[in-house]
Scaffold this motif. Structure first.
Motif, short mmCIF file in Angstrom:
data_model
loop_
_atom_site.label_atom_id
_atom_site.label_comp_id
_atom_site.label_asym_id
_atom_site.label_seq_id
_atom_site.Cartn_x
_atom_site.Cartn_y
_atom_site.Cartn_z
N ARG A 99 5.92 88.47 2.87
CA ARG A 99 5.34 87.82 4.04
C ARG A 99 6.40 86.93 4.69
NH1 ARG A 99 -0.33 87.73 3.00
NH2 ARG A 99 -0.75 89.67 1.87
N PHE A 100 6.11 86.50 5.90
CA PHE A 100 6.97 85.50 6.54
C PHE A 100 6.55 84.12 6.05
CE2 PHE A 100 6.78 88.81 10.04
CZ PHE A 100 7.99 89.38 9.69
N ASN A 101 7.52 83.24 5.89
CA ASN A 101 7.26 81.90 5.38
C ASN A 101 8.02 80.87 6.20
OD1 ASN A 101 5.82 82.64 2.70
ND2 ASN A 101 7.69 83.87 2.66
N LEU A 102 7.34 79.78 6.55
CA LEU A 102 7.94 78.65 7.23
C LEU A 102 7.52 77.37 6.53
CD1 LEU A 102 7.32 79.58 10.98
CD2 LEU A 102 9.55 79.42 9.87
N MET A 103 8.38 76.37 6.59
CA MET A 103 8.07 75.06 6.03
C MET A 103 8.31 74.00 7.10
SD MET A 103 9.63 73.09 2.70
CE MET A 103 9.03 74.34 1.55
N PHE A 104 7.32 73.09 7.25
CA PHE A 104 7.44 71.99 8.19
C PHE A 104 7.58 70.69 7.40
CE2 PHE A 104 6.06 68.69 11.09
CZ PHE A 104 6.61 69.09 12.31
N LEU A 108 10.53 61.56 11.18
CA LEU A 108 10.07 60.52 12.09
C LEU A 108 8.97 61.06 12.98
CD1 LEU A 108 13.51 59.02 13.16
CD2 LEU A 108 11.87 58.03 11.54
N PRO A 109 7.93 60.30 13.23
CA PRO A 109 7.72 58.90 12.82
C PRO A 109 7.05 58.76 11.46
CG PRO A 109 5.96 59.57 14.29
CD PRO A 109 6.86 60.77 14.16
N GLY A 110 7.00 59.82 10.67
CA GLY A 110 6.34 59.74 9.39
C GLY A 110 4.90 60.21 9.49
N PRO A 111 4.15 60.22 8.39
CA PRO A 111 4.57 59.79 7.05
C PRO A 111 5.63 60.73 6.47
CG PRO A 111 2.44 60.90 6.94
CD PRO A 111 2.76 60.75 8.41
N ALA A 112 6.58 60.16 5.78
CA ALA A 112 7.66 60.96 5.22
C ALA A 112 7.12 61.95 4.19
CB ALA A 112 8.70 60.05 4.57
N TYR A 113 7.72 63.14 4.14
CA TYR A 113 7.34 64.17 3.17
C TYR A 113 8.33 64.18 2.02
CZ TYR A 113 3.95 66.55 6.28
OH TYR A 113 2.87 66.89 7.06
N LEU A 114 7.82 64.42 0.82
CA LEU A 114 8.68 64.53 -0.36
C LEU A 114 9.78 65.56 -0.15
CD1 LEU A 114 9.54 64.29 -3.36
CD2 LEU A 114 7.71 65.93 -3.89
N TRP A 115 9.38 66.73 0.38
CA TRP A 115 10.35 67.83 0.44
C TRP A 115 11.35 67.70 1.57
CZ3 TRP A 115 11.18 70.79 -3.60
CH2 TRP A 115 10.21 70.77 -4.61
N PRO A 121 18.11 71.18 -2.40
CA PRO A 121 18.64 71.33 -3.76
C PRO A 121 17.63 71.89 -4.76
CG PRO A 121 18.17 69.02 -3.31
CD PRO A 121 17.99 69.77 -2.01
N ARG A 122 16.33 71.58 -4.59
CA ARG A 122 15.38 72.03 -5.61
C ARG A 122 14.69 73.35 -5.26
NH1 ARG A 122 14.31 69.33 -10.06
NH2 ARG A 122 14.85 67.11 -10.22
N PHE A 123 14.16 73.47 -4.05
CA PHE A 123 13.40 74.67 -3.69
C PHE A 123 14.31 75.83 -3.31
CE2 PHE A 123 10.97 77.10 -0.40
CZ PHE A 123 10.08 77.71 -1.28
N LEU A 124 15.22 75.59 -2.40
CA LEU A 124 16.07 76.69 -1.92
C LEU A 124 17.19 77.05 -2.90
CD1 LEU A 124 16.38 75.74 1.87
CD2 LEU A 124 14.87 77.45 0.83
N ARG A 125 17.74 76.04 -3.61
CA ARG A 125 18.90 76.29 -4.48
C ARG A 125 18.61 76.17 -5.97
NH1 ARG A 125 22.59 72.62 -4.11
NH2 ARG A 125 21.86 71.22 -2.47
N LYS A 126 17.41 75.78 -6.33
CA LYS A 126 17.02 75.73 -7.75
C LYS A 126 17.97 74.88 -8.59
CE LYS A 126 13.90 78.61 -6.35
NZ LYS A 126 12.61 78.05 -5.89
N TYR A 131 21.86 79.79 -3.17
CA TYR A 131 20.46 79.96 -2.77
C TYR A 131 19.75 80.90 -3.74
CZ TYR A 131 21.59 77.72 1.67
OH TYR A 131 21.97 76.81 2.63
N GLY A 132 18.49 80.59 -4.04
CA GLY A 132 17.80 81.39 -5.02
C GLY A 132 16.32 81.57 -4.81
N GLN A 133 15.80 81.24 -3.60
CA GLN A 133 14.37 81.36 -3.36
C GLN A 133 14.06 82.63 -2.57
OE1 GLN A 133 11.55 79.76 -4.40
NE2 GLN A 133 10.59 81.47 -3.35
N PRO A 134 13.42 83.63 -3.19
CA PRO A 134 13.04 84.83 -2.44
C PRO A 134 12.07 84.49 -1.31
CG PRO A 134 12.84 85.17 -4.82
CD PRO A 134 13.04 83.71 -4.61
N GLY A 135 12.27 85.13 -0.18
CA GLY A 135 11.33 84.99 0.92
C GLY A 135 11.59 83.83 1.86
#
Length: 456
Positions: A99-104, A108-115, A121-126, A131-135
């Motif tokens: 499937r297609f995947n997007l992340m928002f 600013l102006p918040g609330p700040a997101y953890l990701w 470093p964690r999701f895309l590059r493990k 890079y190591g995240q399929p999709g």
């Protein structure tokens, strides 16, 4: 295109004398519900701005892997993750490589997101450098900008509409030149196109029957008369050729309806079809493209996928053309068929002449809008590295070449275009959609060298 938005978060509990929460401003169910309402309003505004079909589904709240797994099995085309919180396993479960995947992300102006902190470093590059995240990759992450979100959804809509498209191929599927021999295979395997072979031995009796239908011929005579009577149209060929182009139009419509598609291409259009249709296909293709269909001459599947993609991204008719030699920042583009409704609304002026090489039939010389910005795609034979550039139409010459012809001023590095151009046929639309095309092509592993991109 169906978009499923989700808001991922967690509700940590305070613990004394130790770290008990991650970054981010969405840490309670109440805060998540408020953010859900905010996202719903933002997406409603985005959907109102979209000039392409977009179904945005209700925003779902996700704070467990089990919830994520159930949602991931839905029939959406795009998973849109608002990654306010929640851990890696939730995001990985939501992300399907088919499937297609997007992340928002919010800054600013918040609330700040953890990701906003750790998507790279964690999701895309493990937690390694590769890079190591399929999709998903870094291009699928949007921070704060709904303008960026909109153009990326427009690109995904274009690609989603192109993949699996059924195209009727009068005289069979083909590709220009020696390099184009593999084009039908690439079209089927990479683009998943459903190419329907429609041989001339089936078209010929269908055309003959159409010409025996006196009511149909009379209706086409009236349609041709009305077309030629409109402002901005000048007849400079035999009127009967125009009437016959309308007969051919009716036959093509029947063939497309039979095969439940709105796309068709004509192989051997510079010879075989002329005798049996008693005209050329040039004007017929122009008429149907003006009506929103996808009609291409020459059955060249080196370039046809670019035309389908650009049509669905731009929402406008496209112009398959023969390029010439770029020089002094100018390139001439020409073909004997071009749509008149190039902006999707207004009909350009046109002279109806013969097809140039045969001096037979009916072909439009469309007077395209001077000063118009265009997108230009230059596919390569292997469908690995295309070239693209933005241009401005600066002339409608009348040279001894294909009838619809324009001079286009190249934005950016014209010398680079000359050095890098591959394949043969090019594709053009009104408007600048290079970033959408580049983003869509990445999904297929195809590079786009944008010679109009500014140097850093």
């Amino acid at each position: 295109m169906r978009v499923q938005p989700v808001l991922t978060y967690e509700t940590p509990q305070r613990r004394e004398a130790t770290s008990w929460r991650n970054w981010g401003g969405i840490q309670t169910d109440e805060a998540a519900r408020q953010e859900q309402a905010r996202i719903t309003g933002e997406l409603n505004k985005l959907a109102d701005r979209a000039e392409f079909p977009l179904e945005v589904r209700p925003v779902l709240l996700v704070k467990s892997v089990e919830q994520a797994a159930n949602i991931a099995q839905g029939d959406h085309d795009v998973m849109l993750m608002y990654a306010a919180g929640g851990w890696l396993n939730i995001l990985e479960t939501l992300t399907r490589k088919d499937r297609f995947n997007l992340m928002f992300l919010r800054h600013l102006p918040g609330p700040a997101y953890l990701w906003y902190e750790i998507v790279h470093p964690r999701f895309l590059r493990k937690t390694v450098d590769e890079y190591g995240q399929p999709g998903m990759d870094v291009h699928d992450v949007v921070t704060d900008s709904y303008d960026e979100m909109l153009w990326k959804l427009r690109a995904l809509h274009g690609l989603n509409s192109t993949l699996g498209k059924r195209v009727v191929c009068i005289g069979g599927a083909a590709g220009w030149g020696e390099g184009g021999r593999k084009a039908p295979r690439i079209a089927r395997e990479l683009w998943k196109l459903d190419l329907v072979d429609y041989p001339y031995k089936e078209l010929e009796p269908r055309l003959a029957a159409a010409y025996q239908d006196s009511a149909l011929v009379a209706a086409c005579e009236q349609a041709a008369k009305a077309y030629l009577g409109r402002a901005g149209v000048k007849l400079e060929t035999t009127r009967q050729f125009v009437t016959n182009a309308f007969v051919l139009r009716e036959v093509f419509l029947d063939v497309m309806e039979q095969h439940q598609t709105d796309a068709l291409t004509v192989n051997h259009c510079m010879g075989t079809i002329m005798g049996m249709s008693k005209t050329t296909a040039c004007l017929t293709l122009s008429l149907l493209n003006d009506d929103g269909y996808l009609l291409f001459c020459e059955s060249d599947f080196v370039v046809i996928p670019s035309g389908i993609l650009l049509h669905y991204i731009s929402g406008k008719p496209v112009f398959l053309n023969d390029p010439t030699t770029p020089h002094d920042g100018i390139v001439t583009l020409a073909h004997c068929t071009a749509p008149r409704r190039m902006d999707g609304r207004r009909l350009e002026k046109a002279r109806i002449l013969t097809h140039f090489e045969s001096d037979y039939g009916a072909a439009p010389k469309v007077e395209m809008k001077l000063g118009q910005i265009t997108t230009n795609l230059v596919p390569d034979f292997n469908c690995q590295k295309w070239v693209g550039f933005a241009g401005t139409i600066v002339g409608n010459p009348f040279l001894e070449i294909c009838r619809s012809q324009i001079d286009v001023k190249v934005h950016g590095d014209g010398q680079k275009l000359l050095e890098e151009m591959k394949g043969f046929h090019w594709m053009l639309s009104y408007g600048d959609y290079l970033k959408e095309c580049g983003y869509a092509l990445r999904k297929l592993g195809v590079d786009l060298l944008n010679v109009s991109a500014r140097a850093a």
